[in-house]
Design a protein around this motif. Structure first.
Motif, PDB file in Angstrom:
ATOM      1  N   ALA A  22     -19.730  37.474 101.178  1.00 59.41           N
ATOM      2  CA  ALA A  22     -18.553  36.860 100.563  1.00 59.41           C
ATOM      3  C   ALA A  22     -17.484  36.575 101.624  1.00 59.41           C
ATOM      4  N   ALA A  23     -17.286  37.504 102.545  1.00 61.96           N
ATOM      5  CA  ALA A  23     -16.284  37.307 103.597  1.00 61.96           C
ATOM      6  C   ALA A  23     -16.659  36.122 104.490  1.00 61.96           C
ATOM      7  N   LYS A  24     -17.934  36.017 104.839  1.00 60.07           N
ATOM      8  CA  LYS A  24     -18.391  34.904 105.677  1.00 60.07           C
ATOM      9  C   LYS A  24     -18.230  33.560 104.977  1.00 60.07           C
ATOM     10  N   GLN A  25     -18.429  33.542 103.653  1.00 59.28           N
ATOM     11  CA  GLN A  25     -18.350  32.301 102.886  1.00 59.28           C
ATOM     12  C   GLN A  25     -16.948  32.040 102.329  1.00 59.28           C
ATOM     13  N   GLY A  26     -16.036  32.982 102.513  1.00 68.40           N
ATOM     14  CA  GLY A  26     -14.686  32.820 101.984  1.00 68.40           C
ATOM     15  C   GLY A  26     -14.632  32.805 100.469  1.00 68.40           C
ATOM     16  N   LYS A  27     -15.507  33.581  99.840  1.00 75.92           N
ATOM     17  CA  LYS A  27     -15.589  33.640  98.377  1.00 75.92           C
ATOM     18  C   LYS A  27     -15.209  35.033  97.891  1.00 75.92           C
ATOM     19  N   PRO A  28     -14.901  35.170  96.605  1.00 73.05           N
ATOM     20  CA  PRO A  28     -14.660  36.506  96.049  1.00 73.05           C
ATOM     21  C   PRO A  28     -15.951  37.334  96.113  1.00 73.05           C
ATOM     22  N   ALA A  29     -15.807  38.633  96.242  1.00 68.26           N
ATOM     23  CA  ALA A  29     -16.970  39.532  96.325  1.00 68.26           C
ATOM     24  C   ALA A  29     -17.472  39.847  94.918  1.00 68.26           C
ATOM     25  N   ILE A  30     -18.034  38.819  94.267  1.00 72.05           N
ATOM     26  CA  ILE A  30     -18.563  38.955  92.903  1.00 72.05           C
ATOM     27  C   ILE A  30     -20.002  38.448  92.903  1.00 72.05           C
ATOM     28  N   LEU A  31     -20.944  39.352  92.701  1.00 78.34           N
ATOM     29  CA  LEU A  31     -22.355  38.992  92.628  1.00 78.34           C
ATOM     30  C   LEU A  31     -22.742  38.873  91.158  1.00 78.34           C
ATOM     31  N   ARG A  32     -23.351  37.752  90.791  1.00 79.45           N
ATOM     32  CA  ARG A  32     -23.810  37.542  89.418  1.00 79.45           C
ATOM     33  C   ARG A  32     -25.317  37.758  89.349  1.00 79.45           C
ATOM     34  N   LEU A  33     -25.737  38.591  88.411  1.00 78.67           N
ATOM     35  CA  LEU A  33     -27.151  38.804  88.107  1.00 78.67           C
ATOM     36  C   LEU A  33     -27.405  38.221  86.729  1.00 78.67           C
ATOM     37  N   SER A  34     -28.414  37.365  86.631  1.00 78.48           N
ATOM     38  CA  SER A  34     -28.825  36.856  85.331  1.00 78.48           C
ATOM     39  C   SER A  34     -30.337  36.953  85.239  1.00 78.48           C
ATOM     40  N   VAL A  35     -30.828  36.861  84.028  1.00 76.24           N
ATOM     41  CA  VAL A  35     -32.263  36.923  83.775  1.00 76.24           C
ATOM     42  C   VAL A  35     -32.671  35.616  83.123  1.00 76.24           C
ATOM     43  N   ASP A  36     -33.677  34.979  83.696  1.00 74.88           N
ATOM     44  CA  ASP A  36     -34.223  33.731  83.157  1.00 74.88           C
ATOM     45  C   ASP A  36     -35.654  33.961  82.721  1.00 74.88           C
ATOM     46  N   GLY A  37     -36.107  33.171  81.767  1.00 75.54           N
ATOM     47  CA  GLY A  37     -37.515  33.197  81.394  1.00 75.54           C
ATOM     48  C   GLY A  37     -38.319  32.555  82.515  1.00 75.54           C
ATOM     49  N   GLY A  38     -39.513  33.060  82.759  1.00 75.53           N
ATOM     50  CA  GLY A  38     -40.360  32.495  83.806  1.00 75.53           C
ATOM     51  C   GLY A  38     -40.799  33.561  84.783  1.00 75.53           C
ATOM     52  N   GLY A  39     -41.296  33.126  85.909  1.00 72.59           N
ATOM     53  CA  GLY A  39     -41.843  34.073  86.871  1.00 72.59           C
ATOM     54  C   GLY A  39     -43.224  34.496  86.444  1.00 72.59           C
ATOM     55  N   CYS A  40     -43.906  35.180  87.300  1.00 68.38           N
ATOM     56  CA  CYS A  40     -45.299  35.533  86.997  1.00 68.38           C
ATOM     57  C   CYS A  40     -45.415  36.651  85.967  1.00 68.38           C
ATOM     58  N   SER A  41     -44.312  37.363  85.663  1.00 67.33           N
ATOM     59  CA  SER A  41     -44.384  38.453  84.692  1.00 67.33           C
ATOM     60  C   SER A  41     -43.585  38.208  83.420  1.00 67.33           C
ATOM     61  N   GLY A  42     -43.006  37.042  83.252  1.00 66.75           N
ATOM     62  CA  GLY A  42     -42.313  36.723  82.007  1.00 66.75           C
ATOM     63  C   GLY A  42     -40.825  36.479  82.154  1.00 66.75           C
ATOM     64  N   PHE A  43     -40.120  37.327  82.893  1.00 62.94           N
ATOM     65  CA  PHE A  43     -38.698  37.158  83.158  1.00 62.94           C
ATOM     66  C   PHE A  43     -38.488  37.233  84.660  1.00 62.94           C
ATOM     67  N   GLN A  44     -37.440  36.577  85.142  1.00 62.75           N
ATOM     68  CA  GLN A  44     -37.140  36.673  86.566  1.00 62.75           C
ATOM     69  C   GLN A  44     -35.647  36.903  86.781  1.00 62.75           C
ATOM     70  N   TYR A  45     -35.345  37.664  87.823  1.00 63.52           N
ATOM     71  CA  TYR A  45     -33.968  37.939  88.189  1.00 63.52           C
ATOM     72  C   TYR A  45     -33.426  36.770  88.992  1.00 63.52           C
ATOM     73  N   LYS A  46     -32.174  36.459  88.762  1.00 64.23           N
ATOM     74  CA  LYS A  46     -31.530  35.379  89.494  1.00 64.23           C
ATOM     75  C   LYS A  46     -30.179  35.893  89.992  1.00 64.23           C
ATOM     76  N   PHE A  47     -29.937  35.759  91.299  1.00 66.73           N
ATOM     77  CA  PHE A  47     -28.692  36.206  91.908  1.00 66.73           C
ATOM     78  C   PHE A  47     -27.891  35.012  92.401  1.00 66.73           C
ATOM     79  N   GLY A  48     -26.590  35.123  92.341  1.00 71.18           N
ATOM     80  CA  GLY A  48     -25.708  34.103  92.890  1.00 71.18           C
ATOM     81  C   GLY A  48     -24.302  34.671  92.982  1.00 71.18           C
ATOM     82  N   PHE A  49     -23.457  33.999  93.721  1.00 69.78           N
ATOM     83  CA  PHE A  49     -22.065  34.431  93.817  1.00 69.78           C
ATOM     84  C   PHE A  49     -21.253  33.721  92.739  1.00 69.78           C
ATOM     85  N   ALA A  50     -20.314  34.440  92.168  1.00 71.64           N
ATOM     86  CA  ALA A  50     -19.451  33.887  91.119  1.00 71.64           C
ATOM     87  C   ALA A  50     -18.033  33.747  91.657  1.00 71.64           C
ATOM     88  N   ASP A  51     -17.322  32.778  91.145  1.00 68.86           N
ATOM     89  CA  ASP A  51     -15.922  32.595  91.522  1.00 68.86           C
ATOM     90  C   ASP A  51     -14.995  33.462  90.691  1.00 68.86           C
TER      91      ASP A  51
END
Length: 112
Positions: A22-51
């Motif tokens: 976050a410091a390198k990108q100049g963004k708030p230190a907020i990590l978002r975790l979401s779960v999407d359908g898909g992946g080889c086991s049914g659900f997959q984790y998805k990470f991204g930075f949130a504003d």
């Protein structure tokens, strides 16, 4: 209204990595975790930075770093911990999810 609850955890290692990125990108230190359908086991984790934290998010804090999970995804990761691991094969955020009945070899997807 965002909920601050011990329903999900962010380890010290993951918090340190989020803060660094976050410091390198100049963004708030907020990590978002979401779960999407898909992946080889049914659900997959998805990470991204949130504003910002959304009104329906569940929030876990570790120092000045926040992990946010939307109201739909929290039901699939309740009780989990998000860690950052560095291994010979690479470095990545990893979810230890007590609700997952099985997962794929890379740890990116799971089933319940």
């Amino acid at each position: 209204m965002a909920t601050l609850a011990p329903e999900i955890a962010l380890t010290d290692s993951a918090a340190a990595r989020v803060a660094t990125i976050a410091a390198k990108q100049g963004k708030p230190a907020i990590l978002r975790l979401s779960v999407d359908g898909g992946g080889c086991s049914g659900f997959q984790y998805k990470f991204g930075f949130a504003d910002a934290v959304e009104s329906d998010d569940t929030v876990a804090e570790n120092g000045a770093v926040r992990l946010v999970v939307d109201s739909v995804s929290i039901d699939l990761v309740r009780g989990a911990a998000v860690d950052y691991v560095e291994e010979l094969g690479g470095a990545a955020f990893r979810v230890t999810n007590p609700q997952a009945a099985s997962g794929c070899g890379c740890g990116a997807s799971f089933s319940i």
